[in-house]
Design an enzyme around this catalytic site. Sequence first.
Site, short mmCIF file in Angstrom:
data_model
loop_
_atom_site.label_atom_id
_atom_site.label_comp_id
_atom_site.label_asym_id
_atom_site.label_seq_id
_atom_site.Cartn_x
_atom_site.Cartn_y
_atom_site.Cartn_z
N ASP A 198 -10.14 -17.07 -26.03
CA ASP A 198 -10.03 -18.50 -26.31
C ASP A 198 -8.58 -18.96 -26.43
OD1 ASP A 198 -9.44 -17.16 -28.59
OD2 ASP A 198 -10.73 -18.34 -29.92
N HIS A 203 8.47 -10.47 -4.10
CA HIS A 203 8.15 -11.13 -5.38
C HIS A 203 7.71 -10.09 -6.41
CE1 HIS A 203 7.69 -15.45 -3.58
NE2 HIS A 203 8.93 -15.04 -3.66
N ASP A 214 16.29 -12.09 -9.26
CA ASP A 214 16.04 -13.46 -8.82
C ASP A 214 15.45 -14.19 -10.01
OD1 ASP A 214 15.06 -15.83 -7.72
OD2 ASP A 214 14.27 -14.87 -5.91
N ASP A 233 17.31 -21.61 -9.02
CA ASP A 233 16.68 -20.49 -8.30
C ASP A 233 17.81 -19.66 -7.70
OD1 ASP A 233 15.08 -18.76 -6.91
OD2 ASP A 233 14.40 -20.22 -5.42
N HIS A 293 11.65 -13.38 5.47
CA HIS A 293 11.33 -14.71 4.90
C HIS A 293 12.30 -15.75 5.44
CE1 HIS A 293 14.71 -14.26 2.03
NE2 HIS A 293 14.26 -13.05 1.76
N HIS A 322 14.51 -23.12 0.80
CA HIS A 322 13.45 -24.11 0.57
C HIS A 322 14.04 -25.22 -0.28
CE1 HIS A 322 13.28 -22.16 -3.39
NE2 HIS A 322 13.30 -21.02 -2.73
N HIS A 374 9.65 -24.07 -5.41
CA HIS A 374 9.47 -24.38 -3.98
C HIS A 374 9.09 -25.85 -3.96
CE1 HIS A 374 8.48 -19.85 -3.36
NE2 HIS A 374 9.77 -20.08 -3.48
N GLU A 416 19.18 -18.34 0.92
CA GLU A 416 18.87 -17.02 0.35
C GLU A 416 18.55 -15.95 1.40
OE1 GLU A 416 15.00 -16.85 -1.65
OE2 GLU A 416 14.88 -19.03 -1.49
N TYR A 446 16.17 -6.02 3.50
CA TYR A 446 15.27 -5.18 2.69
C TYR A 446 14.89 -3.95 3.52
CZ TYR A 446 14.99 -9.87 0.78
OH TYR A 446 15.33 -11.11 0.29
N ARG A 460 19.30 -9.60 -1.81
CA ARG A 460 19.21 -11.03 -1.45
C ARG A 460 20.29 -11.74 -2.26
NH1 ARG A 460 14.40 -11.46 -2.36
NH2 ARG A 460 14.21 -12.18 -4.49
N GLU A 468 21.21 -15.63 -3.29
CA GLU A 468 20.60 -16.96 -3.25
C GLU A 468 21.42 -17.96 -4.06
OE1 GLU A 468 16.65 -17.17 -5.00
OE2 GLU A 468 16.24 -19.01 -3.88
N1 GLY Z 1 12.34 -17.20 -6.51
C1 GLY Z 1 11.53 -17.38 -5.37
C2 GLY Z 1 12.33 -17.75 -4.22
O1 GLY Z 1 13.49 -17.45 -4.16
O2 GLY Z 1 11.86 -18.41 -3.34
MN MN Z 2 14.28 -19.35 -3.57
MN MN Z 3 14.70 -17.07 -5.84
#
Ligand code: GLY
Ligand code: MN
Ligand code: MN
Length: 442
Positions: A40, A244, A261, A272, A351, A355, A362, A385, A389, A407, A409
Amino acid sequence: MSQAPQFPHIVQDNMKAYLDALGDDAALFVAPHHATRSNDTEYTYRQSSDILYLCGWMDPEMVLLLRPKSEKPVVMFVQPKDPKREIWTGIRPGVEGAKQDFGADEAYPISDLAKQLPHLLMGFERLHYQFAENPTMDKLLMNSIQKANRSGRKNGLSGPDVFVHPAKVLHRLRQIKSSAEIEVMRKAVAITKKAHEEAMAMTAPGVFEYQLEAKISYVFRSHGGTGAGYASIVGGGNNAVILHYVTNDQPLRDGDVVCVDAGCELGSYTGDITRAWPVNGKFTPAQREIYEAVLAANEAAIQVCRPGIRYREIHEASVQSLTESMVRLGLLEGDVDEIIANEGYKKFFMHGTGHWLGMDVHDVGSYVDGTDAIVLEPGMILTVEPGIYIDVADESVPEQYRGIGIRLEDDILITADGYENLSADIAKSVEDVERLVGSHLS
Ligand code: GLY
Ligand code: MN
Ligand code: MN
């Protein structure tokens, strides 16, 4: 929960711009359900960004109806005051609070929705509403429109019969940030910088991924942020290859790189940011080569950001740079142009290069305009970003590169004459990162 919007001037400006843009149309937004976490008890509630953007209302069980061409354009249906419930879950603004502090011209208890909606929708032909997200609300809305149509027959009125996705108008507004919104995002990124750099400073072999995550959460909250704008990713060694990865439960190993990240959410806007660093404070030559390849792509892609370019040009710059590096380092063999044409680089960079960023990590906003990518405009904020990998089990690549995921970013604001990298001062060069790692173990 909150007794007033955290940044009232922002939501007031947002609401005014949206009401102007709606013209003769009406719009309806519904707060998402409060999801159960266990038995609950519930997850911490996060309001839909559309509602936060327009009025800053943070509590569940809320519907926002906008009717700009009427006397009372802003109508809210909210949780009514309930002293017994408020003992458990906190003070509710209630119907009066909605009018006093959140900009409602008219407010009702949420239980009145089915009764009020038919006549409030009467006479509006077009309704901006996101169908197929909330079946209960879809049904209630259809019933309300049926009632409006039946009772309106006598005087030639009816309910809406054209439905418009909020992407058409609201999300276009959300895509262009005002200077006040940009200020909040600047602060979110400034807190994110502290978190990343403190995480670098406490890194050493044997420290667990979750300890870095905890440090990051601590910094976010202790500087007034809501917390992480999305689950923080802390991947040591091969865990960084999982895009992720949020398990964050392994010890960091001597000789590995850790990829982090994480972005602070402040006043409903999030940063981000991704950085990667060597666990023992010194990249191996192979790690450094991969790191510098990603850094070169990150810089090349940021360099092309300016108003007037098409969104895809950022990805094209990053893919060009990454693919050249992949061939140079022997990760891929062949002609760079051919590898780009047949998307061979996706083996190590699977990827997109970024974004939109804002209230949602996002963020909403279109990526296309007709048949081509959208043209960048001042006030847009996006991430850049690129990454490489390489799975530890990938025997097609030279051994020294296996088990490395990197990565980098950054959060980029498009300005009138170019761009501003909001995260430019978060340690990123090899030298800065190596100097910070392990500098303050705790
Ligand atoms: N943190 C998710 C991305 O970089 O899109
Ligand atoms: Mn991102
Ligand atoms: Mn990110």
